[in-house]
Scaffold this active site. Structure first.
Site, PDB file in Angstrom:
ATOM      1  N   SER A   1     -98.492 -26.663  62.828  1.00 22.58           N
ATOM      2  CA  SER A   1     -99.666 -27.503  63.109  1.00 22.58           C
ATOM      3  C   SER A   1    -100.478 -27.745  61.838  1.00 22.58           C
ATOM      4  O   SER A   1    -100.250 -27.100  60.804  1.00 22.58           O
ATOM      5  CB  SER A   1    -100.564 -26.812  64.133  1.00 22.58           C
ATOM      6  OG  SER A   1    -101.210 -25.723  63.512  1.00 22.58           O
ATOM      7  N   LYS A   2    -101.431 -28.654  61.945  1.00 26.43           N
ATOM      8  CA  LYS A   2    -102.292 -28.969  60.806  1.00 26.43           C
ATOM      9  C   LYS A   2    -103.022 -27.707  60.347  1.00 26.43           C
ATOM     10  O   LYS A   2    -103.198 -27.472  59.163  1.00 26.43           O
ATOM     11  CB  LYS A   2    -103.292 -30.055  61.205  1.00 26.43           C
ATOM     12  CG  LYS A   2    -104.314 -30.354  60.119  1.00 26.43           C
ATOM     13  CD  LYS A   2    -105.184 -31.530  60.471  1.00 26.43           C
ATOM     14  CE  LYS A   2    -106.182 -31.868  59.379  1.00 26.43           C
ATOM     15  NZ  LYS A   2    -107.090 -30.799  59.023  1.00 26.43           N
TER      16      LYS A   2
END
Ligand code: GLU
Length: 402
Positions: free
Chosen positions: A272-273
């Site tokens: 994920s970011k």
């Protein structure tokens, strides 16, 4: 051409694949990998690569996201044969510009008895969900619950006609057949079986007059003559519905291939970011500024990565050539690629390996090429006008030290 060995009749069919992003934000590197594998598969098989923008969910639309996607893929060297940008005979390639097309297909399913009209409001559905939760259950709109809810299966035709004539908002839901086992074939996962009673009657057409992803996606894949749907694993749960939609329309379904997830460096869950922010590496191809929040995200391009290195690294996250070779140009990837060599299990992202690929690609560049990039960087970042021969010399010296 791709040989569809398991079809009823073995036929040679033109390969037509599509990358179908929704412009809801910057394109995650997992999305770039999906685009890349579609591209490699198309080019390997002498087929066409199509870009279709899936923007039917207006509430999730983010300005600038489409441009970002187009520019990022261009930077990566992933080229499209058909899109709204390069043209093509199956356009328009953006779903909001195809809006007028979908209702007739929703009506067709209603007429065939494969779909029904549901009047339940968002508040009512929310109430059922909360009641179920309170009993430690999950509410799903399915073959059991639909028999007790406010829809055209439980109401008289007169009631339904009256509500519709009064302009009462409604949705069209797909009627999942009861007690069936759906057996499907995925080119990466092999046979996939699902019991229909575990599935919910997904909405196909919304009260705002727009189709949902499911309906628009199937209609467009059919109209655009897509032969292979290659997409992320997160869409695997939608495959039975999609297969049943093709069946309901009486259309031949494309072949499906669901790619493995890109995992966090420690292998625990989807990349994920936040992992990028925490560990200091980009999870997006290019720098992005969120138009609503002003939040920024790092990009490989601006972090000094070569597109060749970025693509090389991504290609090997979920696919292997079956040899020791690690450095591949795009042309070599096209030659070597096959879906058979894609793995089912998630691929762990490796920060160090990504840097290694960039180093390898830097060393393969000529001093002139690196010097030109260095000269441009000095100008843009430091405001320095350096002569090219100086920049080339520095590039050569630095490469010798690496
Ligand atoms: N619009 C979907 C997405 O955002 C496409 C999924 C598919 O390829 O069917 O990923």
């Amino acid at each position: 051409m791709y040989f569809c060995g398991h079809n009823k009749q073995s036929i040679m069919k033109e390969v037509r694949v599509r990358f179908a992003p929704s412009p809801t934000g910057p394109l995650h590197i997992g999305g770039v990998r999906t685009a890349l594998y579609n591209y490699l598969f198309a080019k390997k098989n002498g087929g066409k690569m199509i870009l279709r923008i899936e923007d039917t969910d207006q509430t999730r639309f983010v300005p600038g996201a489409e441009q970002y996607i187009v520019e990022s893929l261009d930077w990566c060297g992933i080229k499209f044969d058909e899109s709204d940008y390069v043209g093509g005979e199956f356009g328009p390639y953006k779903q909001s510009n195809r809006k007028h097309l979908y209702k007739q297909y929703s009506d067709e399913l209603l007429a065939k008895g494969c779909a029904y009209i549901a009047f339940d409001t968002a508040e009512e559905l929310d109430k059922y969900r909360k009641e179920a939760e309170a009993n430690k259950q999950t509410f799903i709109y399915n073959c059991q619950s639909r028999k007790h809810l406010r829809n055209s299966l439980t109401m008289s035709k007169e009631e339904v006609d009256k509500l519709m004539a009064d302009g009462t908002p409604y949705t069209v839901r797909f009627m999942i057949p009861e007690d069936r086992e759906i057996v499907m074939h995925d080119l990466i996962r092999g046979e996939v079986k699902v019991q229909t009673n575990t599935l919910d009657d997904k909405v196909l057409f919304k009260s705002d007059g727009m189709p949902t992803y499911h309906l628009a996606n199937i209609v467009d894949d059919h109209l655009m003559q897509i032969s292979h749907v290659i997409r992320g694993e997160e869409w695997l749960p939608s495959m039975p519905l999609h297969v049943m939609l093709y069946e309901a329309f009486g259309w031949e379904a494309p072949q499906f291939a669901h790619l493995p997830l890109l995992l966090k460096p420690d292998g625990n869950g989807k990349l994920s970011k936040r992992d990028g922010d925490r560990l200091g590496f980009p999870v997006f191809p290019m720098y992005w500024v969120d138009p609503k929040t002003g939040d920024t995200a790092m990009g490989y391009k601006q972090s000094g990565y070569y597109p060749e290195a970025f693509i090389n690294m991504l290609a090997l996250l979920g696919w292997n050539p079956g040899t020791e070779q690690e450095i591949f140009t795009m042309d070599e990837l096209i030659q070597a690629f096959s879906l058979e060599r894609c793995s089912k299990s998630g691929a762990k992202f490796n920060v160090e390996k990504t840097k290694w690929f960039n180093h390898e690609w830097l060393m393969r560049k000529s001093n002139e090429e690196v010097g030109k990039d260095y000269q441009a960087w000095l100008k843009a970042e430091k405001g320095i006008d350096a002569p090219l021969d100086f920049a080339v010399k520095v590039a050569g010296l630095v490469k010798d030290l690496l």
